[in-house]
Design an enzyme around this catalytic site. Structure first.
Site, PDB file in Angstrom:
ATOM      1  N   HIS A   1       0.830  -1.201   0.000  1.00 26.41           N
ATOM      2  CA  HIS A   1       0.000   0.000   0.000  1.00 26.41           C
ATOM      3  C   HIS A   1       0.870   1.259   0.000  1.00 26.41           C
ATOM      4  CE1 HIS A   1      -2.924  -2.798   2.375  1.00 26.41           C
ATOM      5  NE2 HIS A   1      -3.069  -2.964   1.066  1.00 26.41           N
TER       6      HIS A   1
HETATM    7  C1  LIG Z   1      -0.277  -7.546  -4.612  1.00 21.82           C
HETATM    8  C2  LIG Z   1      -1.155  -6.430  -4.141  1.00 21.82           C
HETATM    9  C3  LIG Z   1      -2.211  -6.707  -3.266  1.00 21.82           C
HETATM   10  C4  LIG Z   1      -3.036  -5.674  -2.834  1.00 21.82           C
HETATM   11  N1  LIG Z   1      -4.156  -5.972  -2.114  1.00 21.82           N
HETATM   12  C5  LIG Z   1      -5.069  -4.999  -1.870  1.00 21.82           C
HETATM   13  C6  LIG Z   1      -6.338  -5.323  -1.321  1.00 21.82           C
HETATM   14  O1  LIG Z   1      -6.658  -6.487  -1.057  1.00 21.82           O
HETATM   15  N2  LIG Z   1      -7.213  -4.311  -1.105  1.00 21.82           N
HETATM   16  C7  LIG Z   1      -6.908  -3.007  -1.387  1.00 21.82           C
HETATM   17  O2  LIG Z   1      -7.736  -2.126  -1.128  1.00 21.82           O
HETATM   18  N3  LIG Z   1      -5.697  -2.684  -1.915  1.00 21.82           N
HETATM   19  C8  LIG Z   1      -4.803  -3.643  -2.203  1.00 21.82           C
HETATM   20  N4  LIG Z   1      -3.632  -3.332  -2.814  1.00 21.82           N
HETATM   21  C9  LIG Z   1      -3.326  -1.909  -3.062  1.00 21.82           C
HETATM   22  C10 LIG Z   1      -4.132  -1.272  -4.193  1.00 21.82           C
HETATM   23  O3  LIG Z   1      -4.379  -2.194  -5.226  1.00 21.82           O
HETATM   24  C11 LIG Z   1      -3.378  -0.038  -4.697  1.00 21.82           C
HETATM   25  O4  LIG Z   1      -3.231   0.876  -3.635  1.00 21.82           O
HETATM   26  C12 LIG Z   1      -4.069   0.693  -5.822  1.00 21.82           C
HETATM   27  O5  LIG Z   1      -4.375  -0.181  -6.865  1.00 21.82           O
HETATM   28  C13 LIG Z   1      -3.150   1.813  -6.311  1.00 21.82           C
HETATM   29  O6  LIG Z   1      -3.739   2.450  -7.414  1.00 21.82           O
HETATM   30  P1  LIG Z   1      -2.911   3.486  -8.300  1.00 21.82           P
HETATM   31  O7  LIG Z   1      -3.838   3.982  -9.340  1.00 21.82           O
HETATM   32  O8  LIG Z   1      -2.268   4.477  -7.408  1.00 21.82           O
HETATM   33  O9  LIG Z   1      -1.720   2.656  -8.937  1.00 21.82           O
HETATM   34  P2  LIG Z   1      -1.772   1.349  -9.842  1.00 21.82           P
HETATM   35  O10 LIG Z   1      -3.100   0.686  -9.750  1.00 21.82           O
HETATM   36  O11 LIG Z   1      -0.574   0.554  -9.481  1.00 21.82           O
HETATM   37  O12 LIG Z   1      -1.662   1.914 -11.318  1.00 21.82           O
HETATM   38  C14 LIG Z   1      -0.514   2.489 -11.866  1.00 21.82           C
HETATM   39  C15 LIG Z   1      -0.519   2.143 -13.346  1.00 21.82           C
HETATM   40  O13 LIG Z   1       0.440   2.949 -14.011  1.00 21.82           O
HETATM   41  C16 LIG Z   1       1.145   2.141 -14.935  1.00 21.82           C
HETATM   42  N5  LIG Z   1       2.445   2.757 -15.175  1.00 21.82           N
HETATM   43  C17 LIG Z   1       3.447   2.935 -14.276  1.00 21.82           C
HETATM   44  N6  LIG Z   1       4.505   3.518 -14.885  1.00 21.82           N
HETATM   45  C18 LIG Z   1       4.141   3.728 -16.170  1.00 21.82           C
HETATM   46  C19 LIG Z   1       4.810   4.297 -17.295  1.00 21.82           C
HETATM   47  N7  LIG Z   1       6.060   4.774 -17.226  1.00 21.82           N
HETATM   48  N8  LIG Z   1       4.149   4.353 -18.488  1.00 21.82           N
HETATM   49  C20 LIG Z   1       2.871   3.896 -18.599  1.00 21.82           C
HETATM   50  N9  LIG Z   1       2.199   3.331 -17.554  1.00 21.82           N
HETATM   51  C21 LIG Z   1       2.832   3.261 -16.364  1.00 21.82           C
HETATM   52  C22 LIG Z   1       1.239   0.796 -14.244  1.00 21.82           C
HETATM   53  O14 LIG Z   1       1.534  -0.250 -15.132  1.00 21.82           O
HETATM   54  C23 LIG Z   1      -0.138   0.682 -13.606  1.00 21.82           C
HETATM   55  O15 LIG Z   1      -1.080   0.105 -14.467  1.00 21.82           O
HETATM   56  C24 LIG Z   1      -2.769  -4.328  -3.244  1.00 21.82           C
HETATM   57  C25 LIG Z   1      -1.700  -4.061  -4.096  1.00 21.82           C
HETATM   58  C26 LIG Z   1      -0.904  -5.097  -4.559  1.00 21.82           C
HETATM   59  C27 LIG Z   1       0.229  -4.785  -5.499  1.00 21.82           C
END
Ligand SMILES: Cc1cc2nc3c(=O)[nH]c(=O)nc-3n(C[C@H](O)[C@H](O)[C@H](O)COP(=O)(O)OP(=O)(O)OC[C@H]3O[C@@H](n4cnc5c(N)ncnc54)[C@H](O)[C@@H]3O)c2cc1C
Length: 533
Positions: A471
């Protein structure tokens, strides 16, 4: 070179929500750029495939933290991050949690007008379609399906019974009025299928002619014209492209990716940029600072068979049956998350809110489920997470190469309060695990091990088996102080046409899993953007 009104970098939890909500306005054109693939695999939609992703490089950036000699004997901690449409929601544990009212009230108290609990609750409800129906705390007509635990694992029920036996409080709804006690979680699962943001938000919008989605497109920098973001440079199979944004570039690359891309684009701490030969376009010393994650440790118990899915002959036979049941009848263990039960508890009466969260796992889960030796044993795990850690880490560049993994320095357990909560959380876990109901299962406490009883001994065992909640937040924090990267409107301080919308903007980590809060941030951001059209 193509032009769009909005160019979103990253198709994860925030990016997919934005792509849907913004393109719902027919007057604007939206482009979503994602480094990973379309993620249209059966593995993504199978809830029980969670463990597989810990070993994948296709769906997971699979970073590793900077080594710390005091943690895991110097082994670099595993940092999974989702790659491909859906981002981390495509590989996460699917637990649906929002945290506590006080988490958001603190954001508002830090100067982030509009982000108190009462002000963000409507955005949680907007996204939600909860099987429990609409109420003061829940929505029932949003795209994100939230379902109850199906309680496939007998050991989960044992943990609920155990709570009553040792007088721990019970909690009926971790997202309701009082999220304190032991209870079963809810999940972003729809009819036995993972309901990640790609399924919930992006797929229904793909038909829209004003939405363009690019996959396998790695963003290498944000194009700047002075102090204005003008577009995005990315590479597809080694070929460079640029798209321009007439209204806004929106950075949603996650808590590791967003600060990395800002720095690669010349926005960050001038000294850090200089170290890598990057011309400073705009000085913002807070970029990459303030990293927070839920530090965790565990009590691991070897047991007699309890119906779990360990990597031993009994467990493997059970898994084969589960694959058959799911593939042909959409039934069985694979249609659910293995973490069915958890808790929010206070480790000391003077704590105002629960300072630890627990996850019950029906197998021996160590090193992010990658310790095969542990997986081969029969047993169960009780993981303890510090809800509001006070230690702060950072994300910095390893080099100016946009494909290089960033340096993640977690600096876990630097604050004594984190140590106190973790050690006391292990003691409380042992109390829970001492309940009579477990005598039918228990063989031996493997970690910390019964011989570790003093605070120092427990702490050392915790250090050897430390983990992170997956997280990460806070690396482009929202605020009005000198270290803030975005304001309460999520616009980057000092730069026009650039917003950040993802987990990186949380100024402080909320008390729980971060997917639903990130979706809420994107819902609120979309509303702010559309209001101004
Ligand atoms: C294994 C795991 C288990 C988890 N379990 C839970 C759970 O059970 N419940 C819960 O609430 N949360 C959970 N989380 C946390 C939650 O999923 C994340 O906090 C949330 O998805 C973050 O969202 P975000 O949009 O910030 O980033 P992300 O969803 O990580 O999205 C970022 C995106 O940007 C893309 N990206 C990055 N760099 C580049 C680039 N240079 N060019 C183009 N694209 C790029 C990535 O590929 C990705 O698709 C978990 C996370 C993980 C990894």
């Amino acid at each position: 070179m193509k032009n769009f009104d909005y160019v979103i970098i990253g198709g994860g939890s925030a990016g997919c929500v934005l792509a849907n909500r913004l393109s719902a306005s027919p007057d604007v054109s939206v482009c979503l750029i994602e480094a990973g693939s379309k993620n249209d695999s059966v593995l993504i939609r199978t809830p029980g495939a969670f463990g597989y992703f810990m070993f994948s490089r296709k769906y997971n950036w699979a970073y590793q933290a900077k080594s710390d000699p005091n943690i895991c004997n110097g082994r670099r901690m595993f940092l999974p991050r989702g790659k491909g449409l859906g981002g981390s929601s495509a590989i996460n544990g699917m637990v649906y949690i929002r945290g506590f009212k006080s988490d958001y009230d603190e954001w508002a108290a830090l100067g982030n007008t509009g982000w108190s609990y009462d002000e963000v609750l409507p955005y949680f409800k907007r996204s939600e379609n909860n099987v429990r129906g609409a109420s003061e705390y829940h929505g029932s007509d949003g795209p994100l399906h939230v379902s109850n635990a199906e309680m496939h694992y007998p050991i989960s029920q044992a943990f609920l019974n155990a709570a009553k036996q040792v007088d721990l409080p019970l909690c009926a709804d971790f997202n309701g009025a009082n999220p304190e006690g032991v209870g079963s979680y809810q999940f972003t699962i729809r009819d036995g299928n993972r309901c990640g943001v790609a399924a919930a938000f992006l797929e229904p919008a793909l038909e829209r002619s004003n939405l363009t989605v690019m996959t396998d497109a790695h963003v290498t920098r944000i194009e700047m014209e002075g102090k204005r973001a003008s577009g995005v440079r990315f590479e597809v199979h080694g070929v460079a492209h640029i798209v321009t944004a007439s209204r806004e570039v929106i950075l949603s690359a996650g808590a590791y990716g967003s600060p990395q891309l800002l720095m690669l684009s010349g926005i960050g701490d001038p000294a850090e940029l200089k170290r890598h030969g990057i011309v400073c376009q705009h000085a913002l010393p807070g970029v990459g600072q303030n990293l927070q994650d839920h530090v965790d440790s565990c009590v691991l118990t070897a047991s007699r068979d309890h119906g779990g899915t360990s990597l031993n002959p009994t467990g493997i036979v059970r898994m084969c049956k589960a694959i058959w049941q799911y593939a042909f009848h959409q039934r069985g263990l694979l249609r659910a998350s293995a973490t069915e039960v958890g808790a929010y508890l206070r480790t000391a009466p003077e704590r105002k809110i629960p300072d630890v969260q627990y996850h019950v796992i029906p197998l021996i889960y160590d090193d992010s489920g990658r310790d095969i030796g542990m997986l081969a044993k029969t047993g169960y795990s009780l993981h303890v997470y510090v809800t509001r850690p006070k230690s702060r880490g950072s994300v910095s560049l390893a080099s100016r190469d946009p494909y290089a993994e960033p340096v993640v320095d977690q600096r876990f357990l630097e604050h004594p309060d984190d140590i106190k909560s973790l050690v006391n959380g292990i003691r409380l876990a042992r109390k829970w695990l001492s309940a009579p109901v477990f005598s039918a299962y228990r063989k031996k406490e493997l970690v910390p091990g019964v011989e570790h009883r003093s605070d120092e001994e427990i702490l050392q065992a915790c250090r050897n088996h430390l983990g992170n909640g997956f997280h990460p937040v806070g690396t482009c924090k929202m605020g009005t102080d000198d270290m803030a990267v975005v304001g309460p409107d999520l616009k980057v301080h000092g730069i026009a046409n650039l917003r950040i919308v993802d987990a990186s903007v949380m100024p402080t980590l909320i008390s729980g899993n971060t997917n639903a809060p990130t979706i809420m941030i994107a819902e609120k951001a979309a509303a702010m953007i559309l209001e101004k059209l």
